[in-house]
Design an enzyme around this catalytic site. Structure first.
Site, PDB file in Angstrom:
ATOM      1  N   HIS A 164       1.761   4.700  -2.678  1.00  0.00           N
ATOM      2  CA  HIS A 164       1.874   6.136  -2.400  1.00  0.00           C
ATOM      3  C   HIS A 164       3.245   6.676  -2.827  1.00  0.00           C
ATOM      4  CE1 HIS A 164      -1.838   7.016  -0.327  1.00  0.00           C
ATOM      5  NE2 HIS A 164      -1.649   6.084   0.580  1.00  0.00           N
ATOM      6  N   HIS A 185       0.832  -1.201   0.000  1.00  0.00           N
ATOM      7  CA  HIS A 185       0.000   0.000   0.000  1.00  0.00           C
ATOM      8  C   HIS A 185       0.873   1.259   0.000  1.00  0.00           C
ATOM      9  CE1 HIS A 185      -3.705   2.295   1.263  1.00  0.00           C
ATOM     10  NE2 HIS A 185      -2.776   3.098   1.761  1.00  0.00           N
ATOM     11  N   GLU A 186       1.841   1.311   0.914  1.00  0.00           N
ATOM     12  CA  GLU A 186       2.679   2.510   1.012  1.00  0.00           C
ATOM     13  C   GLU A 186       3.610   2.647  -0.190  1.00  0.00           C
ATOM     14  OE1 GLU A 186       1.791   4.669   3.010  1.00  0.00           O
ATOM     15  OE2 GLU A 186       0.542   3.431   4.312  1.00  0.00           O
ATOM     16  N   GLU A 220      -4.585   7.993  -2.945  1.00  0.00           N
ATOM     17  CA  GLU A 220      -5.111   6.743  -2.411  1.00  0.00           C
ATOM     18  C   GLU A 220      -5.449   5.764  -3.530  1.00  0.00           C
ATOM     19  OE1 GLU A 220      -5.775   4.409   0.980  1.00  0.00           O
ATOM     20  OE2 GLU A 220      -4.798   6.349   0.684  1.00  0.00           O
TER      21      GLU A 220
END
Length: 490
Positions: free
Chosen positions: A259, A255-256, A285
């Site tokens: 980003h 997920h990160e 997001e």
């Protein structure tokens, strides 16, 4: 010509100072000594005072009056500088400085209270933060809706009413899908065992590399609440480890990486300009969620991960790739937003959105927040909150003043649904690459169509140009119904 050059040169230094402030925030959440909280609060207040003075410098207004942009990038930079100048001038310098000091201090108080399951240790500070955010909202709204003024910081042009309407459209199908899934006869087996931290971190790094994370311009650390930080040539990620749940670490990392890859994928020419960052938190997001879910939790990549995890942990209680894919996507009642499955995640966001709107509007006080949270959670999820760390204390956002941020998570899921549909059409053999642990074709498509543009285009326009269609929740909802319908035999 001189005005535009002077304006952009001045902005370049402001962007550099802002990046330094962001680095201080990263340091506080990762490696800063616990005893340095008060010092860091004063440091953050000091740098915010300098930044506020620069953002409200009268020369910016003079330059804006006569600046003549020569390119599309310069025109958009001028637009964004003018927007920030207008907003900054509505906020008193003392308020900006006190917000920076208090939210830095509040972050440490929240972390301590969360560790002790003691909301009473945090809520008085949260009340102080709320009062300052209400003052900020009133100043920015200039007679309009205060919550909209805060939301506009994270998603330019979006309103609370639009978000509420979107959620009203999504909620019935999400609730119906959850009920069907939880009532299904076929239920995936949970992953069980002990998974040492060192092995989890090593595997998380392998996954980050598979998704194209540039280790020469980044690093990974452990934090209470996973986040990414930085831009241009330095964008860092964090993760967290639960030794009974390796999915927490692995998927937080992926997920990160989404980003961070966005920030690192922006056109180099936009560094130290207003275009050199993600255009909105909803678009940001969309990158993290499409990396984590549509790719990371898809059947193809899950099959590759099954083999890596089986080797890393000397076997699993899940014995084949298909069963592992179902386990990765297992839907269970749970308290924690960041650990929520794709079916229920947006319902967590809808609850927070309603609560924070009421807080900013003065309809809900911090004294009543724990009860309001627990009552709403029981109503929405049918589960009694067992302790504050699993309830109102689980998220750092309100502690650091991020009111208006939460709805962008769900908006990001909607954007990700649209992007996934378009990406699959454009890269039809994507799953073959993901099955080999190679996300490069997807990363390249996202970099070309979304990431490289940075702040050049407005959020909705960026997604619509990338996908060739209107933004709609339909692709996301259809994807969820098809995916979980297959897994659960609906």
């Amino acid at each position: 010509m001189t005005a535009i050059n002077d304006l952009l040169a001045f902005q370049r230094q402001t962007e550099a100072l802002s990046s330094i402030a962001e680095r201080l925030g990263w340091d506080q959440e990762t490696v800063m000594p616990r005893g340095a909280v008060e010092q860091r609060a004063e440091e953050m207040a000091a740098i915010e005072a300098v930044l506020h003075e620069r953002r409200t410098d009268p020369r910016i207004g003079e330059w804006l009056d006569v600046a003549e942009p020569r390119t599309e990038a310069e025109a958009r930079s001028v637009e964004l500088i003018a927007r920030d100048f207008s907003r900054a001038n509505r906020i008193p310098a003392k308020l900006a400085q006190e917000l920076a000091r208090l939210t830095s201090l509040s972050q440490g108080i929240w972390a301590e209270a969360r560790a002790k399951d003691a909301p009473e240790d945090f809520l008085p500070t949260l009340d102080q933060v709320l009062v300052l955010k209400q003052d900020e909202a009133a100043a920015l709204a200039d007679g309009g809706d205060p919550y909209d003024a805060l939301l506009d910081d994270y998603e330019q042009g979006m309103t609370g009413a639009e978000i509420a309407a979107l959620f009203d459209t999504m909620r019935p199908r999400l609730v119906a899908l959850r009920e069907d899934v939880l009532g299904a006869e076929r239920q995936p087996q949970p992953l069980a065992g002990h998974f040492p931290q060192e092995t989890q971190i090593r595997l998380a790094r392998i996954c980050a590399t598979a998704f194209g994370y540039d280790w020469s311009r980044g690093r990974m650390d452990i934090a209470v609440h996973p986040f990414s930080s930085g831009r241009w040539q330095d964008s860092r990620i964090t993760t967290r480890v639960v030794e009974t749940d390796p999915f927490n670490c692995i998927y937080s990392t992926i997920h990160e990486v989404g980003h961070s890859s966005y920030e690192l994928g922006i056109d180099d020419d936009y560094a130290f300009t207003p275009l050199g960052r993600g255009v909105s938190m909803g678009v940001h997001e969309s990158q993290s969620r499409i990396y984590e879910n549509q790719m990371g939790r898809g059947r193809a990549f899950a099959g590759w991960l099954f083999n890596r995890m089986s080797d890393a942990f000397d076997g699993l209680n899940i014995t084949d790739a298909d069963a592992f894919y179902a386990t990765v996507n297992r839907v269970t009642p749970g308290f924690i937003r960041t650990e929520a499955d794709e079916v229920q995640y947006n319902l967590h966001i809808m609850m927070r959105f309603d609560l924070e709107r009421d807080l900013i509007a003065g309809k809900l006080s911090t004294d009543d927040l724990v009860e309001a949270w627990n009552d709403r959670f029981l109503r929405d999820f049918g589960v009694v909150v067992d302790r504050p760390a699993n309830g109102v204390l689980q998220d750092v956002h309100w502690a650091v003043g991020l009111f208006g941020y939460f709805p962008t998570y769900a908006l990001g899921n909607v954007f990700a649904g649209c992007l996934n549909q378009a990406m699959r059409d454009a890269v039809p053999d994507l799953d073959a690459s993901l099955a080999a642990g190679d996300a490069a074709p997807a990363v390249e498509w996202l970099r070309e169509n979304v990431q490289r543009h940075g702040g050049l285009k407005r959020p909705r326009a960026l997604i619509e140009e990338a996908t060739g269609g209107d933004v709609s929740p339909e692709p996301l909802l259809s994807y969820l119904e098809a995916k979980f319908g297959q897994i659960y035999g609906l």
